[in-house]
Design a protein around this motif. Structure first.
Motif, PDB file in Angstrom:
ATOM      1  N   GLN A 217     114.809-103.881 133.071  1.00 19.89           N
ATOM      2  CA  GLN A 217     114.146-102.670 132.566  1.00 19.89           C
ATOM      3  C   GLN A 217     114.977-101.459 132.994  1.00 19.89           C
ATOM      4  O   GLN A 217     114.735-100.849 134.038  1.00 19.89           O
TER       5      GLN A 217
ATOM      6  N   ARG B 122     107.979-103.702 131.967  1.00 23.24           N
ATOM      7  CA  ARG B 122     107.909-102.238 131.953  1.00 23.24           C
ATOM      8  C   ARG B 122     108.403-101.671 133.270  1.00 23.24           C
ATOM      9  O   ARG B 122     108.224-102.288 134.323  1.00 23.24           O
ATOM     10  N   ARG B 123     109.020-100.523 133.188  1.00 18.87           N
ATOM     11  CA  ARG B 123     109.447 -99.754 134.357  1.00 18.87           C
ATOM     12  C   ARG B 123     108.719 -98.421 134.314  1.00 18.87           C
ATOM     13  O   ARG B 123     108.690 -97.762 133.277  1.00 18.87           O
TER      14      ARG B 123
END
Length: 179
Positions: A113, A160-161
């Protein structure tokens, strides 16, 4: 390679395989006890309490690379987290997340990510700090500051980051979607 291929040291220096977390939704955080973002522990505790029984875990990795805001030993940091912030989840050994001594887990997370942008409340201030440190901060996938979070689904995919300034309500919503 998957998240489950990594081993990390717990707060007492024992090796822990991330396979132990297989099938759970994970939020992996690099933290600091003396940072402007440290009050996020309160919301993270609430998120943990709400979702833990549904198969959610937070993995907390103290890091002193940003403004020396995680001073002390892993033991000292854990004591502050447990006593002041009432952190109930796993706190691992203090690590580096960037540079030549970066923990392999965080190298993997950053590759899965990449950095995109600093957004949310306090983004303007953080961007100014980052520009003062490195005017080319946008050009790499390094962790930018304390309380960067990576969300991992039940299959071990880093999905997700979240940068430190992103709303924890968005983090909570993303966790809920995966559960």
């Amino acid at each position: 390679m998957s998240i489950y291929d990594f081993e990390v040291k717990d707060g007492e220096g024992n090796m822990v395989s991330l396979k132990e977390y297989e099938g759970k939704v994970l939020l992996i955080v690099n933290s600091a006890t003396k940072c402007g973002f440290t009050p996020q522990y309160t919301e993270l505790n609430e998120i943990y309490a709400e979702f833990n029984e549904q198969g959610f875990e937070i993995l907390d990795f103290p890091c002193n690379q940003f403004g020396s805001q995680a001073p002390g030993s892993t033991e000292e940091i854990t004591e502050v987290c447990r006593n002041k912030w009432l952190v109930p989840y796993s706190i691992f050994e203090k690590i580096d997340v960037n540079g030549e001594n970066a923990d392999p887990l965080f190298e993997y997370l950053k590759n899965e990510q990449p950095f995109t942008e600093i957004t949310g409340k306090g983004a303007t201030k953080l961007k100014l700090v980052l520009k003062a440190i490195d005017r080319h901060y946008k050009d790499n996938n390094d962790i930018k500051w304390n309380f960067t979070k990576f969300l991992v689904d039940r299959e071990g995919n880093v999905v997700r980051r979240f940068e430190p300034t992103e709303d924890l309500g968005d983090v909570k919503s993303s966790i809920k979607d995966l559960l």
